[in-house]
Design a protein around this motif. Structure first.
Motif, short mmCIF file in Angstrom:
data_model
loop_
_atom_site.label_atom_id
_atom_site.label_comp_id
_atom_site.label_asym_id
_atom_site.label_seq_id
_atom_site.Cartn_x
_atom_site.Cartn_y
_atom_site.Cartn_z
N ALA A 19 0.84 -1.20 0.00
CA ALA A 19 0.00 0.00 0.00
C ALA A 19 0.87 1.25 0.00
CB ALA A 19 -0.88 -0.01 1.24
N GLY A 20 0.40 2.28 -0.69
CA GLY A 20 1.12 3.54 -0.69
C GLY A 20 2.42 3.48 -1.46
N GLY A 22 3.01 4.56 -4.26
CA GLY A 22 3.21 5.77 -5.05
C GLY A 22 3.49 5.48 -6.50
N LEU A 23 4.64 5.99 -6.98
CA LEU A 23 4.97 5.86 -8.40
C LEU A 23 5.02 4.42 -8.88
CD1 LEU A 23 7.87 8.24 -9.43
CD2 LEU A 23 5.46 8.36 -10.02
N PRO A 65 -10.01 12.45 -2.84
CA PRO A 65 -9.44 11.99 -4.12
C PRO A 65 -8.66 13.14 -4.76
CG PRO A 65 -11.81 11.57 -4.01
CD PRO A 65 -11.48 12.44 -2.86
N SER A 108 -7.72 3.77 -1.02
CA SER A 108 -6.67 4.31 -0.15
C SER A 108 -5.84 3.21 0.48
CB SER A 108 -7.29 5.15 0.97
OG SER A 108 -7.97 6.23 0.43
N LEU A 111 -3.95 1.64 -2.98
CA LEU A 111 -3.31 2.53 -3.94
C LEU A 111 -3.06 3.88 -3.26
CD1 LEU A 111 -5.64 1.51 -6.88
CD2 LEU A 111 -3.17 1.15 -6.86
N THR A 112 -3.29 4.97 -3.98
CA THR A 112 -3.11 6.28 -3.36
C THR A 112 -4.29 7.16 -3.73
OG1 THR A 112 -2.06 7.46 -5.20
CG2 THR A 112 -0.62 6.06 -3.86
N THR A 113 -4.34 8.33 -3.14
CA THR A 113 -5.43 9.26 -3.41
C THR A 113 -5.40 9.74 -4.87
OG1 THR A 113 -4.04 11.02 -2.57
CG2 THR A 113 -5.65 10.11 -1.05
N SER A 114 -4.27 9.51 -5.54
CA SER A 114 -4.17 9.90 -6.95
C SER A 114 -4.82 8.89 -7.88
CB SER A 114 -2.71 10.06 -7.36
OG SER A 114 -2.14 11.18 -6.76
N HIS A 115 -5.19 7.73 -7.35
CA HIS A 115 -5.68 6.64 -8.20
C HIS A 115 -7.19 6.50 -8.25
CE1 HIS A 115 -1.45 5.53 -7.76
NE2 HIS A 115 -1.60 4.79 -8.84
N ARG B 58 -0.55 7.65 4.50
CA ARG B 58 0.48 6.96 3.72
C ARG B 58 0.04 6.84 2.27
NH1 ARG B 58 1.36 1.58 5.23
NH2 ARG B 58 3.12 1.60 3.83
N SER B 59 -1.28 6.94 2.05
CA SER B 59 -1.79 6.66 0.71
C SER B 59 -1.79 7.90 -0.19
CB SER B 59 -3.20 6.10 0.81
OG SER B 59 -4.02 7.02 1.47
N VAL B 60 -0.74 8.70 -0.10
CA VAL B 60 -0.62 9.79 -1.07
C VAL B 60 0.66 9.56 -1.87
CG1 VAL B 60 -1.92 11.52 0.22
CG2 VAL B 60 0.52 11.32 0.59
N ALA B 61 0.64 10.00 -3.11
CA ALA B 61 1.79 9.77 -3.98
C ALA B 61 2.56 11.08 -4.14
CB ALA B 61 1.32 9.26 -5.34
N TRP B 62 3.72 11.14 -3.49
CA TRP B 62 4.54 12.35 -3.48
C TRP B 62 4.80 12.86 -4.91
CZ3 TRP B 62 7.13 15.55 0.04
CH2 TRP B 62 8.12 16.37 -0.52
N SER B 63 5.24 11.97 -5.76
CA SER B 63 5.67 12.40 -7.10
C SER B 63 4.53 12.97 -7.93
CB SER B 63 6.31 11.25 -7.85
OG SER B 63 7.67 11.26 -7.64
N TYR B 64 3.35 12.32 -7.84
CA TYR B 64 2.21 12.84 -8.61
C TYR B 64 1.80 14.22 -8.07
CZ TYR B 64 1.61 8.12 -10.55
OH TYR B 64 1.81 6.92 -11.19
N LYS B 294 11.64 5.78 -1.90
CA LYS B 294 10.32 5.27 -2.30
C LYS B 294 9.55 6.33 -3.08
CE LYS B 294 6.41 3.64 0.06
NZ LYS B 294 5.79 3.22 1.30
N ALA B 295 9.69 7.57 -2.61
CA ALA B 295 9.00 8.67 -3.31
C ALA B 295 9.60 8.90 -4.69
CB ALA B 295 9.09 9.95 -2.48
N PRO B 297 11.84 6.65 -6.88
CA PRO B 297 12.62 5.44 -7.18
C PRO B 297 13.53 5.60 -8.39
CG PRO B 297 10.27 5.09 -7.64
CD PRO B 297 10.39 6.44 -7.02
#
Lengths: 254, 342
Positions: A19-20, A22-23, A65, A108, A111-115, B58-64, B294-295, B297
């Motif tokens: 989870a989390g 990111g990229l 989101p 959440s 994945l992430t809030t971007s998904h 934790r479920s946020v994507a730094w890069s995006y 991780k943010a 890679p």
């Protein structure tokens, strides 16, 4: 009351990361499109909206989101309730539905809030459901629902493109793929301990992240494989020397 | 290979930075919130309960998020001043503190520790700036003197055109001589401070790097020349100015790159106009490094940070040679008491 259909576009070709991630998360977008209720003071029937905040049915933190792509649709929050609402009091500009929070929670977690993207079309105003049947409710929208669904699908595809084609993501995946391939090849040629495998994996990733052009991956693969083809391992000592040499072939300079 | 700054999704499809303002319910009518909404009239305002709902997941994507950050407006937590760790340079000051008027930065430097510190890349602006300044005044009174950094977890001057927070801090602490305040920046934004008379207890600190390092590792930052011009404008206006050569990176051709930078500074006869100079290598603790990798890679720089230095922090092999060279070069240009290794 709100009835929604969920549309999930899945393009999974890699192991599901933690989870989390990111990229490194899979190129997945969860796109939820459906209907919702809203106060007649705030939104008219057939109005299409994007959701930027999802409020839980009970106590708990709201979820947000992440919006990345432009849209002409207005944005608002959506309250997920466990049952129908009989009046609009205190509703303000919120939408009301029954599942957005649940979907958001699952997204959440993995994945992430971007998904996640959430789109809604206003189907009814609170209390109306008591007097109007489902057929009447949907007939009132005419073609508006299918038009909005098409627009939402276009929007979701752009969002998916934003995620999957992110240049840093593409490079990260290339580095990861190359490192795994070379690791597998090396393991086929020489016996390494767990610690040695970890050291080699680290060195492969560090070197690959410095490659600027595709040809560098190919050249380095050739160099590593040529060396492994003529290296003579077998004993612990010989394997250790091979690892040291491989590490030398993998520069980490900037 | 795609370049890190390119965007395959057409630019017109992507939202611009600051497209959304997430505002804590309690501060929706705060003057600073109103100033922000006025400054960014097209931004979508989303009311939130607590800023941690957005930033600590934790479920946020730094890069995006970093591609076009949004702004969160919040009330700072009860702790308003933090003692600094010994990883940061104290410039000979015992009572070394930092405050966080804003979390996160507009720039996107590959070596930045913020990507290892925070989950979210969105900017968090705290509205209780006056309360923080009052805490500084009280602490300075209590201790007799205080050295404070307000731009460690952000680049406040880069954001000056949006909110004017540096100007606000200068006016808020101008009459507190016991507090010396450092504002660190990579921006070329001094013009935004032109109307503010210099304050004797403020030091504007510019981080400079060779152009090749800026191009590779300091995305979205102004070019060297623009930073230099801004720095000179500040000196001419009478501000105390510090030069920060940090982090020094052992890039290919590092000797020529850093020599070229020094030569440029020689040509501009910078040295005797400076308050002091600090220099240091890339360093990051284990936890931040793990999270930063991780943010990001794809980062060759973060992957290369595999050596440990004397404080147990991770650094890049070859950094010591760069530090030695810079130490020798700075000794030729500045008195020893004005040169700080960080």
């Amino acid at each position: 009351m709100a009835l929604s259909g969920a549309l999930a576009s899945l393009f999974v070709s890699r192991p599901w990361p933690k989870a989390g991630a990111g990229l490194m998360s899979p190129a997945v977008l969860v796109a939820n499109f459906g209907t919702a209720a809203a106060s007649s003071q705030a939104w008219s029937l057939g109005q299409a909206l994007l959701v930027n905040k999802v409020v839980p049915p009970g106590p708990g933190a709201s979820l947000y989101p992440e919006r990345h792509i432009r849209s002409d649709w207005p944005e608002t929050e959506c309250r997920s309730l466990s049952g129908p609402l009989t009046d609009s009091e205190g509703l303000g500009r919120s939408l009301v539905d029954m599942e957005a929070y649940g979907i958001n929670q699952v997204v959440s977690r993995y994945l992430t809030t971007s998904h996640l993207v959430l789109g809604k079309v206003v189907l009814d105003h609170p209390g109306e459901e008591d007097t109007l049947d489902w057929k009447t409710l949907t007939a009132r929208l005419g073609d508006r629902y299918s038009e909005a669904a098409e627009q939402f699908a276009d929007f979701a595809l752009l969002h998916l493109d934003f995620l999957s084609q992110d240049p840093r993501r593409l490079k990260s995946l290339r580095v990861e793929d190359w490192s795994l391939e070379e690791m597998a090849y090396a393991e086929g040629q020489v016996t390494l301990t767990v610690t040695q495998k970890r050291q080699l994996a680290k060195a492969l990733r560090a070197a690959a992240s410095g490659f600027e052009v595709e040809s560098q991956f190919e050249e380095k693969s050739r160099e590593l494989r040529d060396y492994l083809a003529q290296a003579e391992g077998g004993t612990k000592h010989a394997n250790s020397i091979i690892l040291q040499h491989l590490q030398k072939l993998l520069p980490t300079s900037l | 290979m795609p370049t890190p700054s390119s965007c395959s999704t057409s630019k017109s499809s992507c939202l611009p930075p600051f497209s959304h303002l997430y505002v804590e319910r309690e501060v929706r009518d705060h003057p600073l919130t109103l100033a922000l909404t006025q400054r960014l009239p097209k931004a979508e305002v989303v009311i939130i309960d607590r800023y941690q709902e957005l930033t600590q997941r934790r479920s946020v994507a730094w890069s995006y998020q970093k591609r076009a950050p949004k702004i969160v407006v919040a009330q700072s937590p009860s702790e308003l001043l933090y003692p600094c760790s010994d990883v940061a340079p104290n410039f000979g000051n015992q009572n070394f503190y930092y405050a966080i008027p804003m979390q996160n930065c507009l720039y996107d430097c590959e070596y930045c520790y913020l990507q290892g510190m925070y989950n979210s890349a969105n900017l968090v602006v705290f509205v209780n700036q006056e309360q923080m300044q009052a805490a500084v005044r009280a602490k300075a009174k209590e201790l007799g003197d205080l050295y404070l950094c307000i731009a460690y977890d952000n680049d406040l001057l880069a954001f000056e055109g949006v909110l004017g927070l540096v100007g606000n801090w200068v006016e808020g602490l101008r009459n507190t001589p016991a507090a010396t305040v450092e504002v660190r920046t990579k921006s070329a934004n001094f013009r935004m401070l032109k109307a503010v008379p210099p304050a004797a207890n403020f030091i504007l600190a510019w981080t400079l790097s060779p152009s090749s390092v800026i191009a590779r590792f300091e995305a979205k930052t102004p070019p060297l020349q623009a930073r230099l011009e801004s720095m000179f404008a500040a000196i001419e206006a009478g501000w105390r100015v510090r030069l920060c050569l940090d982090p020094l990176l052992p890039v290919d051709g590092w000797k020529e790159s850093y020599q070229e930078l020094l030569k440029l500074l020689d040509q501009r006869q910078l040295w005797d106009k400076l308050e002091d100079v600090s220099y240091g290598a890339f360093r990051m603790n284990k936890d931040y490094l793990r999270k930063a990798r991780k943010a990001r890679p794809d980062s060759s720089l973060l992957q290369a940070a595999n050596s440990k230095e004397s404080r147990g922090l991770f650094t890049i092999e070859g950094s010591q040679v760069v530090l030695d060279m810079m130490s020798a070069e700075l000794a030729k240009r500045m008195p020893a008491e004005k040169v700080w290794l960080t």
